[in-house]
Write an enzyme that holds these catalytic residues in place. Structure first.
Site, mmCIF file in Angstrom:
data_model
loop_
_atom_site.group_PDB
_atom_site.id
_atom_site.type_symbol
_atom_site.label_atom_id
_atom_site.label_comp_id
_atom_site.label_asym_id
_atom_site.label_seq_id
_atom_site.Cartn_x
_atom_site.Cartn_y
_atom_site.Cartn_z
ATOM 1 N N GLY A 9 0.797 -1.221 0.000
ATOM 2 C CA GLY A 9 0.000 0.000 0.000
ATOM 3 C C GLY A 9 0.827 1.267 0.000
ATOM 4 O O GLY A 9 0.277 2.357 0.042
ATOM 5 N N CYS A 10 2.149 1.136 -0.053
ATOM 6 C CA CYS A 10 3.028 2.306 -0.125
ATOM 7 C C CYS A 10 3.587 2.415 -1.535
ATOM 8 O O CYS A 10 3.995 1.419 -2.116
ATOM 9 C CB CYS A 10 4.206 2.179 0.841
ATOM 10 S SG CYS A 10 3.756 2.238 2.566
ATOM 11 N N GLU A 11 3.604 3.635 -2.077
ATOM 12 C CA GLU A 11 4.220 3.831 -3.385
ATOM 13 C C GLU A 11 5.730 3.661 -3.281
ATOM 14 O O GLU A 11 6.361 3.113 -4.170
ATOM 15 C CB GLU A 11 3.877 5.213 -3.934
ATOM 16 C CG GLU A 11 2.440 5.307 -4.409
ATOM 17 C CD GLU A 11 2.108 6.650 -5.017
ATOM 18 O OE1 GLU A 11 3.014 7.460 -5.282
ATOM 19 O OE2 GLU A 11 0.913 6.889 -5.249
ATOM 20 N N SER A 12 6.307 4.163 -2.194
ATOM 21 C CA SER A 12 7.732 3.961 -1.924
ATOM 22 C C SER A 12 7.883 2.651 -1.168
ATOM 23 O O SER A 12 6.942 2.185 -0.540
ATOM 24 C CB SER A 12 8.281 5.099 -1.056
ATOM 25 O OG SER A 12 8.047 6.337 -1.665
#
Length: 134
Positions: free
Chosen positions: A50-53
């Site tokens: 769920g994190c782009e990074s």
């Protein structure tokens, strides 16, 4: 709910009439203070969905209280995660369930700078923390 000592330090640091540039610099400094994670700790199972990074999270119970460590490949995200750790490290499983992420970043004066994707990513980190405590 009482705050961990590091959370008080964060509030003292970020409160005040700081410009966004000053806050961004402070954020990166907080991120630089995160203890480094070994490469062998950066496994897929520790990667937060769920994190782009990329954000890796490890949690351990020490004397009945949670201690989390995290790493990220993005400097600004590292700083935001460091501030989240300041808020949650030392909490019990029950207290961790009560943490209000939006309220915490509002108190720090950073909520306006959190894009929807960053906010979603930080919520994903908090959810992963909560899953680890179950």
């Amino acid at each position: 709910m009482s705050l961990p000592i590091e959370a008080h330090t964060a509030l003292e640091t970020f409160n005040g009439s700081l410009s966004w540039e000053q806050r961004a610099r402070l954020l990166m400094q907080w991120g630089d203070r995160l203890p480094p994670m070994r490469d062998d700790e950066k496994t897929d199972e520790r990667l937060v969905d769920g994190c782009e990074s990329k954000v890796w999270l490890v949690g351990d119970v020490v004397d009945g209280h949670w201690q989390f460590r995290a790493a990220s490949d993005a400097r600004l995200i590292r700083g935001l995660v460091a501030l989240l750790l300041a808020r949650v490290n030392g909490l019990s499983s029950q207290a961790l369930q009560q943490v209000d992420l939006a309220e915490w970043f509002t108190k720090l004066g950073l909520s306006r700078q959190l894009s929807a994707s960053r906010s979603n990513g930080l919520n994903a980190v908090l959810q992963k923390m909560r899953q680890l405590t179950l």
